[in-house]
Design a protein around this motif. Structure first.
Motif, PDB file in Angstrom:
ATOM      1  N   LEU A  19       0.833  -1.205   0.000  1.00  0.00           N
ATOM      2  CA  LEU A  19       0.000   0.000   0.000  1.00  0.00           C
ATOM      3  C   LEU A  19       0.869   1.256   0.000  1.00  0.00           C
ATOM      4  CD1 LEU A  19      -2.691  -1.086   2.617  1.00  0.00           C
ATOM      5  CD2 LEU A  19      -2.832  -1.208   0.123  1.00  0.00           C
ATOM      6  N   VAL A  20       1.933   1.224   0.773  1.00  0.00           N
ATOM      7  CA  VAL A  20       2.866   2.349   0.797  1.00  0.00           C
ATOM      8  C   VAL A  20       3.515   2.506  -0.572  1.00  0.00           C
ATOM      9  CG1 VAL A  20       4.991   3.232   1.843  1.00  0.00           C
ATOM     10  CG2 VAL A  20       3.292   2.106   3.284  1.00  0.00           C
ATOM     11  N   LEU A  21       3.900   1.400  -1.166  1.00  0.00           N
ATOM     12  CA  LEU A  21       4.533   1.432  -2.489  1.00  0.00           C
ATOM     13  C   LEU A  21       3.586   1.960  -3.555  1.00  0.00           C
ATOM     14  CD1 LEU A  21       6.952   0.834  -4.266  1.00  0.00           C
ATOM     15  CD2 LEU A  21       6.181  -1.530  -4.412  1.00  0.00           C
ATOM     16  N   GLN A  22       2.336   1.558  -3.527  1.00  0.00           N
ATOM     17  CA  GLN A  22       1.351   2.074  -4.489  1.00  0.00           C
ATOM     18  C   GLN A  22       1.221   3.586  -4.386  1.00  0.00           C
ATOM     19  OE1 GLN A  22      -2.221  -0.054  -3.527  1.00  0.00           O
ATOM     20  NE2 GLN A  22      -1.757  -1.754  -4.912  1.00  0.00           N
ATOM     21  N   THR A  23       1.203   4.085  -3.179  1.00  0.00           N
ATOM     22  CA  THR A  23       1.099   5.533  -2.979  1.00  0.00           C
ATOM     23  C   THR A  23       2.351   6.232  -3.482  1.00  0.00           C
ATOM     24  OG1 THR A  23      -0.283   5.120  -1.040  1.00  0.00           O
ATOM     25  CG2 THR A  23       0.639   7.322  -1.268  1.00  0.00           C
ATOM     26  N   LEU A  24       3.503   5.658  -3.208  1.00  0.00           N
ATOM     27  CA  LEU A  24       4.751   6.244  -3.703  1.00  0.00           C
ATOM     28  C   LEU A  24       4.798   6.254  -5.228  1.00  0.00           C
ATOM     29  CD1 LEU A  24       7.632   4.995  -1.401  1.00  0.00           C
ATOM     30  CD2 LEU A  24       6.955   7.344  -1.870  1.00  0.00           C
ATOM     31  N   GLN A  25       4.317   5.203  -5.854  1.00  0.00           N
ATOM     32  CA  GLN A  25       4.309   5.150  -7.307  1.00  0.00           C
ATOM     33  C   GLN A  25       3.370   6.206  -7.883  1.00  0.00           C
ATOM     34  OE1 GLN A  25       3.376   1.000  -7.869  1.00  0.00           O
ATOM     35  NE2 GLN A  25       5.519   0.502  -8.305  1.00  0.00           N
ATOM     36  N   GLU A  26       2.314   6.503  -7.169  1.00  0.00           N
ATOM     37  CA  GLU A  26       1.356   7.505  -7.634  1.00  0.00           C
ATOM     38  C   GLU A  26       1.915   8.928  -7.515  1.00  0.00           C
ATOM     39  OE1 GLU A  26      -3.086   9.080  -6.403  1.00  0.00           O
ATOM     40  OE2 GLU A  26      -2.484   7.054  -5.836  1.00  0.00           O
ATOM     41  N   PHE A  27       2.593   9.216  -6.410  1.00  0.00           N
ATOM     42  CA  PHE A  27       3.051  10.579  -6.148  1.00  0.00           C
ATOM     43  C   PHE A  27       4.541  10.804  -6.410  1.00  0.00           C
ATOM     44  CE2 PHE A  27      -0.823  10.258  -3.647  1.00  0.00           C
ATOM     45  CZ  PHE A  27      -1.450  11.457  -3.961  1.00  0.00           C
ATOM     46  N   ASP A  31       6.831  13.704   1.594  1.00  0.00           N
ATOM     47  CA  ASP A  31       7.297  13.818   2.963  1.00  0.00           C
ATOM     48  C   ASP A  31       6.830  12.581   3.729  1.00  0.00           C
ATOM     49  OD1 ASP A  31       8.324  15.620   5.228  1.00  0.00           O
ATOM     50  OD2 ASP A  31       6.313  15.051   5.917  1.00  0.00           O
ATOM     51  N   MET A  32       7.648  12.118   4.662  1.00  0.00           N
ATOM     52  CA  MET A  32       7.350  10.877   5.374  1.00  0.00           C
ATOM     53  C   MET A  32       5.991  10.930   6.081  1.00  0.00           C
ATOM     54  SD  MET A  32       9.740   8.885   8.109  1.00  0.00           S
ATOM     55  CE  MET A  32       9.235   9.702   9.594  1.00  0.00           C
ATOM     56  N   LEU A  33       5.662  12.036   6.713  1.00  0.00           N
ATOM     57  CA  LEU A  33       4.388  12.132   7.427  1.00  0.00           C
ATOM     58  C   LEU A  33       3.213  12.303   6.469  1.00  0.00           C
ATOM     59  CD1 LEU A  33       5.399  14.276  10.524  1.00  0.00           C
ATOM     60  CD2 LEU A  33       4.995  11.815  10.389  1.00  0.00           C
ATOM     61  N   ASP A  34       3.420  13.025   5.372  1.00  0.00           N
ATOM     62  CA  ASP A  34       2.362  13.158   4.370  1.00  0.00           C
ATOM     63  C   ASP A  34       2.035  11.796   3.753  1.00  0.00           C
ATOM     64  OD1 ASP A  34       2.243  15.880   4.793  1.00  0.00           O
ATOM     65  OD2 ASP A  34       3.574  16.364   3.108  1.00  0.00           O
ATOM     66  N   LEU A  35       3.065  11.014   3.495  1.00  0.00           N
ATOM     67  CA  LEU A  35       2.864   9.667   2.959  1.00  0.00           C
ATOM     68  C   LEU A  35       2.053   8.827   3.936  1.00  0.00           C
ATOM     69  CD1 LEU A  35       3.422   7.447   0.851  1.00  0.00           C
ATOM     70  CD2 LEU A  35       5.618   7.062   1.985  1.00  0.00           C
ATOM     71  N   LYS A  67      16.353  13.375   4.002  1.00  0.00           N
ATOM     72  CA  LYS A  67      15.895  14.661   4.535  1.00  0.00           C
ATOM     73  C   LYS A  67      14.385  14.696   4.763  1.00  0.00           C
ATOM     74  CE  LYS A  67      19.736  17.154   2.588  1.00  0.00           C
ATOM     75  NZ  LYS A  67      20.199  18.243   1.745  1.00  0.00           N
ATOM     76  N   GLY A  68      13.839  13.605   5.279  1.00  0.00           N
ATOM     77  CA  GLY A  68      12.423  13.562   5.613  1.00  0.00           C
ATOM     78  C   GLY A  68      11.502  13.220   4.461  1.00  0.00           C
ATOM     79  N   GLU A  69      12.061  13.021   3.254  1.00  0.00           N
ATOM     80  CA  GLU A  69      11.247  12.659   2.096  1.00  0.00           C
ATOM     81  C   GLU A  69      11.506  11.203   1.723  1.00  0.00           C
ATOM     82  OE1 GLU A  69      10.489  16.665  -0.482  1.00  0.00           O
ATOM     83  OE2 GLU A  69      12.011  15.287  -1.172  1.00  0.00           O
ATOM     84  N   VAL A  70      10.442  10.524   1.359  1.00  0.00           N
ATOM     85  CA  VAL A  70      10.541   9.137   0.898  1.00  0.00           C
ATOM     86  C   VAL A  70      10.506   9.163  -0.624  1.00  0.00           C
ATOM     87  CG1 VAL A  70       9.538   6.844   1.013  1.00  0.00           C
ATOM     88  CG2 VAL A  70       9.347   8.360   2.969  1.00  0.00           C
ATOM     89  N   ASN A  71      11.532   8.586  -1.239  1.00  0.00           N
ATOM     90  CA  ASN A  71      11.657   8.547  -2.700  1.00  0.00           C
ATOM     91  C   ASN A  71      11.699   7.119  -3.182  1.00  0.00           C
ATOM     92  OD1 ASN A  71      12.188  11.408  -2.747  1.00  0.00           O
ATOM     93  ND2 ASN A  71      14.276  10.939  -2.142  1.00  0.00           N
ATOM     94  N   LEU A  72      11.204   6.910  -4.376  1.00  0.00           N
ATOM     95  CA  LEU A  72      11.366   5.612  -5.028  1.00  0.00           C
ATOM     96  C   LEU A  72      12.797   5.508  -5.549  1.00  0.00           C
ATOM     97  CD1 LEU A  72       8.120   5.164  -7.142  1.00  0.00           C
ATOM     98  CD2 LEU A  72       8.851   3.793  -5.212  1.00  0.00           C
TER      99      LEU A  72
END
Length: 74
Positions: A19-27, A31-35, A67-72
């Motif tokens: 579910l986390v990966l699907q959201t990351l692929q979409e956006f 930011d870690m908290l926004d995710l 730096k607080g951001e989650v990237n693919l």
């Protein structure tokens, strides 16, 4: 547990990380908290489980935290 041996696979880190990966692929990157807030709109997961999901995605080299951001990972 990554893959549970009971009848509730939706409680596994493996499933919740998808579910986390699907959201990351979409956006792309978030930011870690926004995710976390976006993921929990669809399915309630606790913050510790969310962190374990990020750990799992990092271990298999799919996502990274800078730096607080989650990237693919590319």
């Amino acid at each position: 547990m990554l893959l549970p041996d009971n009848i509730h696979p939706e409680n596994s880190i493996y499933f919740n990380a998808s579910l986390v990966l699907q959201t990351l692929q979409e956006f792309g990157k978030l930011d870690m908290l926004d995710l976390y807030h976006i993921v929990t709109k669809n399915k309630k997961i606790s913050f510790p489980v969310y962190i374990l999901c990020l750990d799992w995605l990092y271990i298999i080299n799919v996502a990274e935290l800078k730096k607080g951001e989650v990237n693919l990972c590319s």
